[in-house]
Design an enzyme around this catalytic site. Sequence first.
Site, PDB file in Angstrom:
ATOM      1  N   ASP A 259      48.422  36.515  30.005  1.00  0.00           N
ATOM      2  CA  ASP A 259      47.577  35.527  30.095  1.00  0.00           C
ATOM      3  C   ASP A 259      48.583  34.157  29.762  1.00  0.00           C
ATOM      4  OD1 ASP A 259      45.529  36.661  31.254  1.00  0.00           O
ATOM      5  OD2 ASP A 259      44.193  36.134  29.638  1.00  0.00           O
ATOM      6  N   ASP A 261      47.657  31.457  28.406  1.00  0.00           N
ATOM      7  CA  ASP A 261      46.911  30.685  27.219  1.00  0.00           C
ATOM      8  C   ASP A 261      46.990  31.368  25.817  1.00  0.00           C
ATOM      9  OD1 ASP A 261      44.888  32.682  27.747  1.00  0.00           O
ATOM     10  OD2 ASP A 261      43.531  31.239  28.274  1.00  0.00           O
ATOM     11  N   TRP A 321      35.928  35.391  37.402  1.00  0.00           N
ATOM     12  CA  TRP A 321      36.096  35.852  35.983  1.00  0.00           C
ATOM     13  C   TRP A 321      35.416  37.175  35.716  1.00  0.00           C
ATOM     14  CZ3 TRP A 321      33.739  37.396  31.700  1.00  0.00           C
ATOM     15  CH2 TRP A 321      34.504  37.476  30.488  1.00  0.00           C
ATOM     16  N   GLU A 324      38.282  43.036  35.978  1.00  0.00           N
ATOM     17  CA  GLU A 324      39.638  43.369  36.515  1.00  0.00           C
ATOM     18  C   GLU A 324      40.354  44.175  35.499  1.00  0.00           C
ATOM     19  OE1 GLU A 324      39.405  40.531  35.578  1.00  0.00           O
ATOM     20  OE2 GLU A 324      41.091  40.121  34.418  1.00  0.00           O
ATOM     21  N   ASP A 325      40.086  43.710  34.097  1.00  0.00           N
ATOM     22  CA  ASP A 325      40.785  44.667  32.804  1.00  0.00           C
ATOM     23  C   ASP A 325      40.171  45.768  32.497  1.00  0.00           C
ATOM     24  OD1 ASP A 325      38.746  42.782  32.293  1.00  0.00           O
ATOM     25  OD2 ASP A 325      39.634  41.763  30.405  1.00  0.00           O
ATOM     26  N   MET A 351      44.816  31.558  21.082  1.00  0.00           N
ATOM     27  CA  MET A 351      44.205  31.437  22.605  1.00  0.00           C
ATOM     28  C   MET A 351      44.407  29.755  22.537  1.00  0.00           C
ATOM     29  SD  MET A 351      41.257  32.101  25.041  1.00  0.00           S
ATOM     30  CE  MET A 351      41.563  33.840  25.074  1.00  0.00           C
ATOM     31  N   HIS A 354      40.479  26.071  26.502  1.00  0.00           N
ATOM     32  CA  HIS A 354      40.105  25.802  27.690  1.00  0.00           C
ATOM     33  C   HIS A 354      38.760  26.110  27.814  1.00  0.00           C
ATOM     34  CE1 HIS A 354      39.678  30.020  28.762  1.00  0.00           C
ATOM     35  NE2 HIS A 354      40.771  30.264  27.865  1.00  0.00           N
ATOM     36  N   ARG A 356      35.392  27.563  29.652  1.00  0.00           N
ATOM     37  CA  ARG A 356      35.167  29.241  30.180  1.00  0.00           C
ATOM     38  C   ARG A 356      35.036  29.262  31.663  1.00  0.00           C
ATOM     39  NH1 ARG A 356      31.886  34.097  28.031  1.00  0.00           N
ATOM     40  NH2 ARG A 356      32.911  35.317  29.243  1.00  0.00           N
TER      41      ARG A 356
HETATM   42  N1  UDP Z   1      43.952  31.581  34.813  1.00  0.00           N
HETATM   43  C1  UDP Z   1      44.511  30.307  35.493  1.00  0.00           C
HETATM   44  N2  UDP Z   1      43.826  29.404  35.852  1.00  0.00           N
HETATM   45  C2  UDP Z   1      42.574  29.472  36.160  1.00  0.00           C
HETATM   46  C3  UDP Z   1      42.007  30.814  35.717  1.00  0.00           C
HETATM   47  C4  UDP Z   1      42.598  31.802  34.973  1.00  0.00           C
HETATM   48  O1  UDP Z   1      45.612  30.408  35.283  1.00  0.00           O
HETATM   49  O2  UDP Z   1      41.871  28.604  36.526  1.00  0.00           O
HETATM   50  C5  UDP Z   1      45.006  32.628  34.394  1.00  0.00           C
HETATM   51  C6  UDP Z   1      45.328  32.109  33.140  1.00  0.00           C
HETATM   52  O3  UDP Z   1      46.685  33.071  32.633  1.00  0.00           O
HETATM   53  C7  UDP Z   1      44.533  32.530  32.028  1.00  0.00           C
HETATM   54  C8  UDP Z   1      43.910  33.879  32.670  1.00  0.00           C
HETATM   55  O4  UDP Z   1      44.044  33.762  33.891  1.00  0.00           O
HETATM   56  O5  UDP Z   1      45.053  32.707  30.727  1.00  0.00           O
HETATM   57  C9  UDP Z   1      42.594  34.520  32.092  1.00  0.00           C
HETATM   58  O6  UDP Z   1      41.593  33.622  32.437  1.00  0.00           O
HETATM   59  P1  UDP Z   1      40.922  32.573  31.055  1.00  0.00           P
HETATM   60  O7  UDP Z   1      41.945  32.271  30.323  1.00  0.00           O
HETATM   61  O8  UDP Z   1      39.990  31.719  31.803  1.00  0.00           O
HETATM   62  O9  UDP Z   1      39.891  33.859  30.846  1.00  0.00           O
HETATM   63  P2  UDP Z   1      39.751  34.261  29.187  1.00  0.00           P
HETATM   64  O10 UDP Z   1      40.567  35.621  29.119  1.00  0.00           O
HETATM   65  O11 UDP Z   1      39.995  33.171  28.459  1.00  0.00           O
HETATM   66  O12 UDP Z   1      38.321  34.636  29.210  1.00  0.00           O
HETATM   67 MN    MN Z   2      41.744  32.266  28.265  1.00  0.00          MN
END
Ligand code: UDP
Ligand code: MN
Length: 406
Positions: A259, A261, A321, A324-325, A351, A354, A356
């Site tokens: 990811d 972030d 969202w 998949e993982d 992290m 951003h 959600r």
């Molecule tokens: N991501 C992105 N743009 C988006 C959504 C997701 O680049 O609009 C990529 C990015 O690498 C991000 C990862 O997908 O870190 C996981 O998405 P997100 O951070 O939204 O999910 P989290 O794991 O924080 O819930």
């Molecule tokens: Mn994230």
Amino acid sequence: MQNCCSWTTLYKGFFAIVCALLVVEYFFGSTFETRKWETYLLNTTRIPTSVKVTGQHSFHKPSSIMNNSTTAYLVPINSTKTSTFQHQNGENVANTLFRLSKMISNANRTTNSPSSHSNSNPILDLRESVEKNNSSELPPCPDPPPNLQGRIKVRTKNAPLPRILESRLSWLKLGGHWSPTTCKPPNKVAIVVPYRCRGEHLLLFLQHMHPFLKRQLLDYTIFVVEQNGSQVFNRAMLMNIGFKEALKLDNYDCFIFHDVDLLPEDDRNLYTCPNQPRHMSVAIDTFRYKLPYQFIFGGVGAISTKHFTQLNGFSNSFWGWGGEDDDFSNRIRFHKLHISRYPIFIARYTMLSHKRDKPNPKRYDILSSGMKKFDTDGLNSLKYSVVTLRQNLLYTWVLVDIKPPS
Ligand code: UDP
Ligand code: MN
């Protein structure tokens, strides 16, 4: 006295202005920066219709023409003039690069006999450095690498401008690549970052990761796989694409899906592939540095090329969202592999903040029926087209079109 008072007032006024400026910079500085480099990224990294060739650029040769007898990098023959190579109708950038590279490679073959290579020939220089790096005579790199720092500072604000970052990281090889010249690392690592519209995060990520990976004495390349357009995001598909595209360029034996972030807080968290898939982002600050559940494989994960192929990659069915993982984690267990992890005090991550994303409401259904589709949904059913493939200094950029089911 009168004079003294007016000087004091002047000083106070000046002090107040400086304070006000500092406050404005603190609260709004990164916002202004964001706009500046979002524009920069757009302007500098997209070349959708033509590839510019100048003396300062070189292109990594696409794998399809990579063999031992030809050079691994491409440098334009004319090093001073700028020329533009037009796309043919309906052709994507990967194909154009392929055609372009073939053209230059053919020209080199006819103009440069091996004996005519001079010291100043950039093609020869690059080829030599590549051969040196690939040399099997080098001793294995020390384990653990001697220059690790342990806990490191993570910068989460004030992303640098790309050109400033490029000059700071000028030791990088084109495509966001580096490898040690004095020892042979255990793996050839591709770091695949699924990406869209997170410009500030990407720059903070690159700023953090390149020195981190260099200290670990890795042979690595960062691939940023960006989803084109504004349709619903598919993280897993981008990672499958990163896997396929990276292997067209070089023989990576280890993949880290990352990811954008998540920034590692400790460089003892080695970005290599052990015998079993490794979940890397064990302890994230936003989860209070605790593992949310045992089988999680989200965030950052490392897996060998062999195992990823065996698992048929990620499922392509998760649009939006989530899910998949966990499906990937099921694939790991289904294939009798297990998830390994570094200790919680090492595998720590920050992290970047951003909003959600809206969770995919169908994710649990897809997840529960996923078991039956491991063999048919994944690398072997992946459909995409490459819009742009370009090697910047900081990363290899793969912009792709993917289509959600209608
Ligand atoms: N991501 C992105 N743009 C988006 C959504 C997701 O680049 O609009 C990529 C990015 O690498 C991000 C990862 O997908 O870190 C996981 O998405 P997100 O951070 O939204 O999910 P989290 O794991 O924080 O819930
Ligand atoms: Mn994230």
